[in-house]
Design a protein around this motif. Structure first.
Motif, PDB file in Angstrom:
ATOM      1  N   ALA A  93      63.504  59.142  28.445  1.00  0.00           N
ATOM      2  CA  ALA A  93      62.811  57.706  28.191  1.00  0.00           C
ATOM      3  C   ALA A  93      62.409  58.049  26.954  1.00  0.00           C
ATOM      4  CB  ALA A  93      62.007  57.316  29.156  1.00  0.00           C
ATOM      5  N   ASP A  94      62.953  58.080  25.883  1.00  0.00           N
ATOM      6  CA  ASP A  94      62.572  58.612  24.448  1.00  0.00           C
ATOM      7  C   ASP A  94      62.478  57.706  23.523  1.00  0.00           C
ATOM      8  OD1 ASP A  94      65.250  58.195  24.076  1.00  0.00           O
ATOM      9  OD2 ASP A  94      65.593  60.147  23.422  1.00  0.00           O
ATOM     10  N   GLU A  95      62.729  56.294  23.870  1.00  0.00           N
ATOM     11  CA  GLU A  95      62.861  55.158  22.897  1.00  0.00           C
ATOM     12  C   GLU A  95      61.405  54.186  23.521  1.00  0.00           C
ATOM     13  OE1 GLU A  95      66.448  53.234  22.233  1.00  0.00           O
ATOM     14  OE2 GLU A  95      67.251  55.187  21.785  1.00  0.00           O
ATOM     15  N   SER A  96      61.151  53.198  22.758  1.00  0.00           N
ATOM     16  CA  SER A  96      60.007  52.165  23.367  1.00  0.00           C
ATOM     17  C   SER A  96      60.452  51.437  24.572  1.00  0.00           C
ATOM     18  CB  SER A  96      59.653  51.295  22.385  1.00  0.00           C
ATOM     19  OG  SER A  96      60.740  50.343  21.986  1.00  0.00           O
ATOM     20  N   LEU A  97      61.858  51.268  24.632  1.00  0.00           N
ATOM     21  CA  LEU A  97      62.383  50.929  25.684  1.00  0.00           C
ATOM     22  C   LEU A  97      63.623  51.287  26.141  1.00  0.00           C
ATOM     23  CD1 LEU A  97      62.167  48.429  28.174  1.00  0.00           C
ATOM     24  CD2 LEU A  97      63.235  46.746  26.746  1.00  0.00           C
ATOM     25  N   THR A  98      63.882  51.941  27.425  1.00  0.00           N
ATOM     26  CA  THR A  98      65.206  52.403  27.664  1.00  0.00           C
ATOM     27  C   THR A  98      65.692  51.672  29.133  1.00  0.00           C
ATOM     28  OG1 THR A  98      64.464  54.517  26.777  1.00  0.00           O
ATOM     29  CG2 THR A  98      66.362  54.611  27.937  1.00  0.00           C
TER      30      THR A  98
END
Length: 188
Positions: free
Chosen positions: A59-64
Motif C-alpha cells: 500500500a505504497d500510494e495514497s490510495l491502492t
C-alpha cells in the motif's frame, strides 16, 4: 447539592463508560495455520503458500485497490467455488484506512476495470466505511473485535505488488476458527 450532582455525573459516566468499553480481543490466530489438518481446498492452500512468501509495503500510494477471487471456508459455501471481493487501502489517514466488500456468486470480478478511487466511491456510497488497519513490515492487518467474536484480516503482496494475498478468519474468544476466507487479488 453541588457535591451530589458531581457524584451523580461521575457515577453515570462510569456506568456508561463501562457499557461502551472495547471488547477484549481473543488470541490471534496464525493465518497460515488455518488450513492445517487438510480442511482447505487446493485454491486455498495455493493462496496460503503465496501469503507465506509475501511481504508488506504494497500500500505504497495514497490510495491502492485490489480485487479478485475469494474462497470461503465455511459450512455455507463450497470451498472450491470462487467468489469475488475487493479492498482499498487509503494512506491519506493514519493508520492506513481499509474498506472492502465480498461479492458472492458473481461469475466475474465486479471491480475489474475500476480505479481504486472508483472502488472507494462505490464502497462509501453503499455504506462501507474505512476501518483503521495496522501496517507492519510483513503485512497489513485489520481487526474487528466484538464481544463474542474476532474478525481479522491479513494482507501481503508478492514482490511485484501486483498480486495481493488475503487471509481472513472469524474466531471465538478461545481462538477457535469458525470460518475463513482466502483471496488472491490483482492491483488496480
Amino acid at each position: 447539592m453541588k457535591f451530589l450532582f458531581s457524584s451523580l455525573v461521575i457515577l453515570l459516566s462510569s456506568i456508561t463508560g463501562a457499557a461502551h468499553a472495547e471488547p477484549t480481543p481473543g488470541p490471534v490466530v496464525d493465518p497460515t495455520s488455518i488450513c492445517n489438518g487438510e480442511v482447505c481446498s487446493e485454491p486455498m492452500i495455493n493462496i496460503v503458500d503465496g501469503f507465506r512468501d509475501g511481504q508488506g509495503g504494497f500500500a505504497d500510494e495514497s490510495l491502492t485497490g485490489y480485487s479478485g477471487k475469494c474462497f470461503h471456508l465455511s459450512p455455507h459455501y463450497n470451498a472450491d467455488k470462487a467468489h469475488h471481493g475487493g479492498f482499498i487501502f487509503d494512506k491519506s489517514q493514519a493508520p492506513v484506512g481499509i474498506a472492502g466488500r465480498f461479492n458472492f456468486f458473481y461469475e466475474e470480478d465486479p471491480y475489474s476495470g475500476m480505479s481504486a478511487q472508483e472502488m472507494k466511491d462505490g464502497f462509501v456510497q453503499s455504506g462501507g466505511n474505512l476501518s483503521p488497519g495496522m501496517e507492519t513490515a510483513n503485512d497489513v492487518q485489520l481487526a474487528h473485535i466484538y464481544d463474542e467474536t474476532d474478525i481479522r484480516y491479513w494482507y501481503r503482496s508478492d514482490a511485484t505488488k501486483r498480486n495481493l494475498f488475503v487471509i481472513g478468519s472469524t474466531s471465538d474468544k478461545s481462538g477457535n476458527v469458525a470460518a475463513a476466507v482466502f483471496c488472491k487479488m490483482n492491483r488496480h
